[in-house]
Scaffold this motif. Structure first.
Motif, PDB file in Angstrom:
ATOM      1  N   GLU A  61       0.842  -1.199   0.000  1.00  0.00           N
ATOM      2  CA  GLU A  61       0.000   0.000   0.000  1.00  0.00           C
ATOM      3  C   GLU A  61       0.877   1.249   0.000  1.00  0.00           C
ATOM      4  OE1 GLU A  61      -3.604   1.954   2.673  1.00  0.00           O
ATOM      5  OE2 GLU A  61      -2.538   0.197   3.407  1.00  0.00           O
ATOM      6  N   SER A  62       0.460   2.264  -0.739  1.00  0.00           N
ATOM      7  CA  SER A  62       1.221   3.512  -0.844  1.00  0.00           C
ATOM      8  C   SER A  62       0.929   4.394   0.371  1.00  0.00           C
ATOM      9  CB  SER A  62       0.864   4.240  -2.143  1.00  0.00           C
ATOM     10  OG  SER A  62       1.653   5.390  -2.276  1.00  0.00           O
ATOM     11  N   VAL A  63       1.712   4.179   1.425  1.00  0.00           N
ATOM     12  CA  VAL A  63       1.574   4.947   2.662  1.00  0.00           C
ATOM     13  C   VAL A  63       2.957   5.395   3.107  1.00  0.00           C
ATOM     14  CG1 VAL A  63      -0.514   3.744   3.442  1.00  0.00           C
ATOM     15  CG2 VAL A  63       1.729   2.870   4.121  1.00  0.00           C
ATOM     16  N   ALA A  64       2.995   6.271   4.091  1.00  0.00           N
ATOM     17  CA  ALA A  64       4.283   6.688   4.665  1.00  0.00           C
ATOM     18  C   ALA A  64       4.996   5.459   5.219  1.00  0.00           C
ATOM     19  CB  ALA A  64       4.046   7.705   5.769  1.00  0.00           C
ATOM     20  N   SER A  65       6.321   5.464   5.157  1.00  0.00           N
ATOM     21  CA  SER A  65       7.113   4.290   5.577  1.00  0.00           C
ATOM     22  C   SER A  65       6.759   3.803   6.969  1.00  0.00           C
ATOM     23  CB  SER A  65       8.602   4.613   5.516  1.00  0.00           C
ATOM     24  OG  SER A  65       9.027   4.712   4.193  1.00  0.00           O
ATOM     25  N   HIS A  66       6.528   4.716   7.910  1.00  0.00           N
ATOM     26  CA  HIS A  66       6.255   4.287   9.277  1.00  0.00           C
ATOM     27  C   HIS A  66       4.911   3.582   9.408  1.00  0.00           C
ATOM     28  CE1 HIS A  66       4.292   8.258   9.268  1.00  0.00           C
ATOM     29  NE2 HIS A  66       3.545   7.789  10.235  1.00  0.00           N
ATOM     30  N   LEU A  67       4.057   3.672   8.376  1.00  0.00           N
ATOM     31  CA  LEU A  67       2.774   2.977   8.383  1.00  0.00           C
ATOM     32  C   LEU A  67       2.818   1.674   7.585  1.00  0.00           C
ATOM     33  CD1 LEU A  67       0.413   6.049   7.854  1.00  0.00           C
ATOM     34  CD2 LEU A  67       0.962   4.886  10.004  1.00  0.00           C
ATOM     35  N   ALA A  68       3.876   1.468   6.836  1.00  0.00           N
ATOM     36  CA  ALA A  68       4.023   0.244   6.040  1.00  0.00           C
ATOM     37  C   ALA A  68       4.496  -0.896   6.937  1.00  0.00           C
ATOM     38  CB  ALA A  68       5.021   0.468   4.911  1.00  0.00           C
ATOM     39  N   ASP A  69       4.159  -2.115   6.564  1.00  0.00           N
ATOM     40  CA  ASP A  69       4.547  -3.296   7.326  1.00  0.00           C
ATOM     41  C   ASP A  69       5.939  -3.749   6.888  1.00  0.00           C
ATOM     42  OD1 ASP A  69       4.769  -6.031   8.258  1.00  0.00           O
ATOM     43  OD2 ASP A  69       2.623  -5.876   8.693  1.00  0.00           O
ATOM     44  N   SER A  70       6.809  -4.025   7.851  1.00  0.00           N
ATOM     45  CA  SER A  70       8.183  -4.415   7.529  1.00  0.00           C
ATOM     46  C   SER A  70       8.256  -5.721   6.741  1.00  0.00           C
ATOM     47  CB  SER A  70       9.027  -4.527   8.800  1.00  0.00           C
ATOM     48  OG  SER A  70       8.557  -5.584   9.609  1.00  0.00           O
ATOM     49  N   SER A  71       7.223  -6.549   6.816  1.00  0.00           N
ATOM     50  CA  SER A  71       7.242  -7.815   6.079  1.00  0.00           C
ATOM     51  C   SER A  71       7.164  -7.587   4.575  1.00  0.00           C
ATOM     52  CB  SER A  71       6.089  -8.724   6.536  1.00  0.00           C
ATOM     53  OG  SER A  71       4.848  -8.138   6.206  1.00  0.00           O
ATOM     54  N   SER A  72       6.798  -6.375   4.152  1.00  0.00           N
ATOM     55  CA  SER A  72       6.741  -6.100   2.710  1.00  0.00           C
ATOM     56  C   SER A  72       8.091  -5.668   2.139  1.00  0.00           C
ATOM     57  CB  SER A  72       5.663  -5.062   2.387  1.00  0.00           C
ATOM     58  OG  SER A  72       5.685  -3.994   3.257  1.00  0.00           O
ATOM     59  N   ILE A  73       9.103  -5.493   3.001  1.00  0.00           N
ATOM     60  CA  ILE A  73      10.440  -5.142   2.520  1.00  0.00           C
ATOM     61  C   ILE A  73      11.138  -6.426   2.064  1.00  0.00           C
ATOM     62  CG2 ILE A  73      12.684  -4.147   3.120  1.00  0.00           C
ATOM     63  CD1 ILE A  73      11.266  -2.481   5.256  1.00  0.00           C
TER      64      ILE A  73
END
Length: 184
Positions: A61-73
């Protein structure tokens, strides 16, 4: 500082071009889509398309990094973020005049609180940057008021010495980069 931005960005793009080609090819195998292009808030709230190497799976999802889930990295993405190599394509944004090497990190238009905090402090009158005081001190977009205050303080005191200090500190690994949420 614009002449320095243009000079350093040009040299940086020329010197890093072979590395960026390699990273692009690796990105094709890692995510199938090595470049990440996202609309961001630029100088005077003008929209521009920021370019980076992709560090998360394309479906994130296109959100600010702090809102993204680390499992998507992705594993390659972790390396790119840790070394800050994912930022190299932004040298093109610098050449185009949309960004500076040093300035407040450009946010998303959905980050209303941060935009308001920055606007009230005059931060949006400056070109956004690849790095700055907040980045080398570990302040990210999860704390909008502190980030806007730090950005404003940096812009008030930005001189040649600080300009190069922030660049050197970023290149040598100071600062943790944007936080992401831990995987559930």
């Amino acid at each position: 500082m614009r002449i320095l931005d243009i000079s350093i960005a040009t040299i940086g793009l020329i010197l890093s071009f072979p590395l960026m080609i390699i990273m692009y090819v690796i990105g094709l195998f890692d995510t199938g889509s090595p470049l990440f292009i996202q609309e961001r808030v630029g100088r005077n709230r003008k929209a521009f398309n920021l370019v980076k190497f992709r560090t998360m799976v394309p479906e994130t999802e296109s959100v600010a990094s702090h809102l993204a889930d680390s499992s998507s990295i992705t594993p390659i993405g972790r390396f790119l973020r840790r070394t800050k190599l994912d930022e190299l394509p932004q040298l093109w944004n610098v050449l185009k005049g949309e960004m500076s090497l040093v300035g407040p990190r450009p946010c998303l238009f959905s980050q209303i609180e941060l935009i308001e905090e920055r606007e009230s402090r005059g931060v949006l009158e400056a070109r956004p940057g690849i790095t700055g005081l907040a980045q080398v001190t570990g302040i990210d977009m999860s704390t909008p008021q502190l980030l806007a205050e730090t950005d404003a303080a940096m812009l008030r005191s930005l001189d040649l010495k600080h300009y190069f200090r922030y660049i050197v500190q970023t290149v040598t690994g100071k600062g943790s980069g944007d936080r992401v949420r831990s995987g559930e």
